[in-house]
Design an enzyme around this catalytic site. Structure first.
Site, PDB file in Angstrom:
ATOM      1  N   ASP A 133      42.016  46.835  35.944  1.00 19.88           N
ATOM      2  CA  ASP A 133      43.073  47.849  35.981  1.00 19.88           C
ATOM      3  C   ASP A 133      43.257  48.377  37.415  1.00 19.88           C
ATOM      4  O   ASP A 133      44.384  48.462  37.918  1.00 19.88           O
ATOM      5  CB  ASP A 133      42.693  48.993  35.023  1.00 19.88           C
ATOM      6  CG  ASP A 133      43.723  50.093  35.006  1.00 19.88           C
ATOM      7  OD1 ASP A 133      44.804  49.887  34.431  1.00 19.88           O
ATOM      8  OD2 ASP A 133      43.462  51.167  35.593  1.00 19.88           O
ATOM      9  N   GLY A 151      47.983  59.028  30.204  1.00 23.34           N
ATOM     10  CA  GLY A 151      48.513  59.968  29.210  1.00 23.34           C
ATOM     11  C   GLY A 151      49.970  59.656  28.914  1.00 23.34           C
ATOM     12  O   GLY A 151      50.721  59.283  29.814  1.00 23.34           O
ATOM     13  N   VAL A 199      51.007  53.252  38.677  1.00 22.29           N
ATOM     14  CA  VAL A 199      49.908  53.719  39.536  1.00 22.29           C
ATOM     15  C   VAL A 199      49.909  55.249  39.515  1.00 22.29           C
ATOM     16  O   VAL A 199      50.919  55.871  39.834  1.00 22.29           O
ATOM     17  CB  VAL A 199      50.087  53.237  41.004  1.00 22.29           C
ATOM     18  CG1 VAL A 199      48.913  53.687  41.870  1.00 22.29           C
ATOM     19  CG2 VAL A 199      50.271  51.734  41.064  1.00 22.29           C
ATOM     20  N   LYS A 231      46.522  47.867  40.131  1.00 21.81           N
ATOM     21  CA  LYS A 231      47.148  48.974  40.869  1.00 21.81           C
ATOM     22  C   LYS A 231      47.104  48.716  42.376  1.00 21.81           C
ATOM     23  O   LYS A 231      48.041  49.053  43.115  1.00 21.81           O
ATOM     24  CB  LYS A 231      46.464  50.289  40.497  1.00 21.81           C
ATOM     25  CG  LYS A 231      46.789  50.694  39.055  1.00 21.81           C
ATOM     26  CD  LYS A 231      45.851  51.742  38.493  1.00 21.81           C
ATOM     27  CE  LYS A 231      46.247  52.120  37.068  1.00 21.81           C
ATOM     28  NZ  LYS A 231      45.239  52.891  36.348  1.00 21.81           N
ATOM     29  N   THR A 256      55.628  48.207  26.798  1.00 22.63           N
ATOM     30  CA  THR A 256      54.732  47.531  25.852  1.00 22.63           C
ATOM     31  C   THR A 256      53.307  47.516  26.433  1.00 22.63           C
ATOM     32  O   THR A 256      53.119  47.766  27.629  1.00 22.63           O
ATOM     33  CB  THR A 256      55.202  46.083  25.595  1.00 22.63           C
ATOM     34  OG1 THR A 256      55.201  45.380  26.838  1.00 22.63           O
ATOM     35  CG2 THR A 256      56.580  46.037  24.977  1.00 22.63           C
ATOM     36  N   GLU A 305      39.333  51.435  26.416  1.00 22.12           N
ATOM     37  CA  GLU A 305      39.772  50.569  25.329  1.00 22.12           C
ATOM     38  C   GLU A 305      38.536  50.135  24.518  1.00 22.12           C
ATOM     39  O   GLU A 305      37.421  50.167  25.013  1.00 22.12           O
ATOM     40  CB  GLU A 305      40.423  49.297  25.909  1.00 22.12           C
ATOM     41  CG  GLU A 305      41.558  49.552  26.874  1.00 22.12           C
ATOM     42  CD  GLU A 305      42.748  50.186  26.187  1.00 22.12           C
ATOM     43  OE1 GLU A 305      42.959  49.909  24.999  1.00 22.12           O
ATOM     44  OE2 GLU A 305      43.437  50.979  26.843  1.00 22.12           O
ATOM     45  N   LYS A 321      51.575  47.194  33.893  1.00 22.51           N
ATOM     46  CA  LYS A 321      51.000  46.628  35.127  1.00 22.51           C
ATOM     47  C   LYS A 321      50.893  45.109  35.096  1.00 22.51           C
ATOM     48  O   LYS A 321      50.828  44.475  36.152  1.00 22.51           O
ATOM     49  CB  LYS A 321      49.575  47.185  35.343  1.00 22.51           C
ATOM     50  CG  LYS A 321      49.541  48.624  35.763  1.00 22.51           C
ATOM     51  CD  LYS A 321      48.184  49.222  35.493  1.00 22.51           C
ATOM     52  CE  LYS A 321      48.017  49.470  34.031  1.00 22.51           C
ATOM     53  NZ  LYS A 321      47.242  50.586  33.605  1.00 22.51           N
ATOM     54  N   GLY A 346      49.795  57.223  36.900  1.00 25.22           N
ATOM     55  CA  GLY A 346      50.396  57.847  35.703  1.00 25.22           C
ATOM     56  C   GLY A 346      51.540  58.757  36.118  1.00 25.22           C
ATOM     57  O   GLY A 346      52.525  58.313  36.694  1.00 25.22           O
ATOM     58  N   GLY A 361      38.708  58.246  23.491  1.00 27.64           N
ATOM     59  CA  GLY A 361      39.969  57.499  23.562  1.00 27.64           C
ATOM     60  C   GLY A 361      40.371  57.135  24.983  1.00 27.64           C
ATOM     61  O   GLY A 361      41.498  56.718  25.225  1.00 27.64           O
TER      62      GLY A 361
HETATM   63  N1  HSE Z   1      42.921  52.636  31.450  1.00 27.51           N
HETATM   64  C1  HSE Z   1      43.615  53.320  32.510  1.00 27.51           C
HETATM   65  C2  HSE Z   1      42.695  54.373  33.086  1.00 27.51           C
HETATM   66  C3  HSE Z   1      44.876  53.919  31.980  1.00 27.51           C
HETATM   67  O1  HSE Z   1      41.625  54.608  32.529  1.00 27.51           O
HETATM   68  O2  HSE Z   1      43.003  54.952  34.127  1.00 27.51           O
HETATM   69  C4  HSE Z   1      45.911  54.215  33.021  1.00 27.51           C
HETATM   70  O3  HSE Z   1      46.307  53.091  33.749  1.00 27.51           O
END
Ligand code: HSE
Length: 342
Positions: free
Chosen positions: A221, A317, A152, A225, A96, A210, A125, A154, A207
């Protein structure tokens, strides 16, 4: 392995598609026989103990309906907590959206899974940033596994690299570019000499960032991590509030130009070295292997014996992150088969 999927956004769809693709190969190579028995989304759930068909669900979504509208297996209004409680499965995959304020609803999904004896794979996270020490303890107490490779890096196996490939060595420090959005913004500012606001607008158009981009640009973010790395790799029992965090709002074009004259650039670096984990813009040499551009992520582990090891890859991604979920499912399958405790 029976799986309950909670969340059917970009990563959730990536998970169903990755599990369906090359099924035979996974079964032959790993004895891995995954079956998605339920999917819980915001509007309700679909449940079939014999396994759900991703193609059919996708067709329902394409027609503009929620998956719970499935005439055969749909349960409109049924919550994820109900599904986790009542459906028989070995693993809950929790994908989610992230909520850094109180980690909900993911935190409740994960604790419910533990309490009903289910292993958890998550890419979320939020719960880890706010409660990682308590969650790992609760998983151990309930004798289930908690895996979170996709949180962490991706699809880039940063956590596994440190945990497994560097096993036996001592990791002394970690430094990383762990957020693609801020790295894109800083790269655009320095290479194309555009303002922070303009670079941010481009990131939003593409994209990456956010619509409310504070998670990325204020360093939350990256800090989340850092918390995960600190707990899992460095054995520190910390949460988000213990990270000293500064974002990139105040990085100016002038500062980037001055750094450039010295052969350097400015990157948002998450680091665990010394007592206080930090997230802040730092000047680094353009020749440093950590100095990647665009949305790439990179991490350097400084070790006692093997020296510095740097890993570079895509940190976000849907399919990339879903590949990390698959990795975690295979890890749990392997651990269950070999009866390893951790
Ligand atoms: N918003 C995060 C980034 C997405 O830009 O790296 C992946 O955690």
């Amino acid at each position: 392995m029976r799986i309950i999927l909670v969340g059917y956004g970009v990563v959730g769809k990536g998970v169903t598609s990755i599990l369906a693709r090359r099924y035979e190969e996974k079964f032959t190579n790993y004895g891995f026989n995954p079956k998605i028995v339920a999917i819980a989304d915001i509007d309700g759930a679909v449940i079939n103990p014999r396994g759900l068909s991703p193609e059919k669900l996708e067709a329902i979504k394409q027609r503009g309906y929620p998956i719970s509208a499935d005439p055969e297996f749909g349960h409109p209004g049924k919550t994820a907590l109900d599904v986790i409680e009542s459906v028989e499965a070995e693993v809950v995959v929790e994908v989610t959206p992230v909520n850094i304020k109180n980690a909900e609803p993911a935190l409740s999904h994960i604790t419910k899974a533990f309490k009903t004896g289910k292993h958890v794979v998550t890419t979320n996270k939020g719960p880890l940033a706010l409660a990682m020490p308590a969650l790992t303890e609760l998983a151990e107490y309930n004798k289930v596994y908690l895996r979170f490779s996709g949180t962490v890096g991706g699809g880039t196996p940063m956590l596994e690299f440190a945990k497994r490939c560097l096993a036996g060595d001592k990791i002394l420090a970690i430094k990383g570019i762990l957020n693609g959005t801020t790295n894109y913004i800083l790269t655009e500012m320095s290479q194309n000499r555009i303002s922070f606001q303009e670079a941010l607008a481009n990131a939003q158009k593409l994209g990456y960032a956010e619509r409310e981009p504070s998670m990325d640009i204020d360093g939350f973010d990256t800090a989340a991590k850092v918390v995960i790395l600190a707990n899992w790799i460095m054995n520190r029992k910390i949460t988000l509030k213990e990270v000293d965090r500064t974002g990139i709002r105040d990085v100016s074009l002038q500062a980037l130009d001055e750094a450039s004259k010295r052969g350097n650039t400015i990157k948002l670096i998450g680091s665990i070295d010394g007592d206080t984990p930090t997230v802040k813009p730092m000047e680094i040499a353009k020749t440093n292997p950590l100095c990647v551009s665009g949305v790439l992520n990179a991490i350097t582990f400084s070790t006692e014996f093997a020296g510095e090891q740097t890993l570079v890859g895509r940190g976000a991604g849907g399919m990339e992150t879903a590949s990390a979920v698959l990795r975690d499912l295979l890890d749990i399958r392997h651990k269950l088969a070999t009866k390893m405790l951790r």
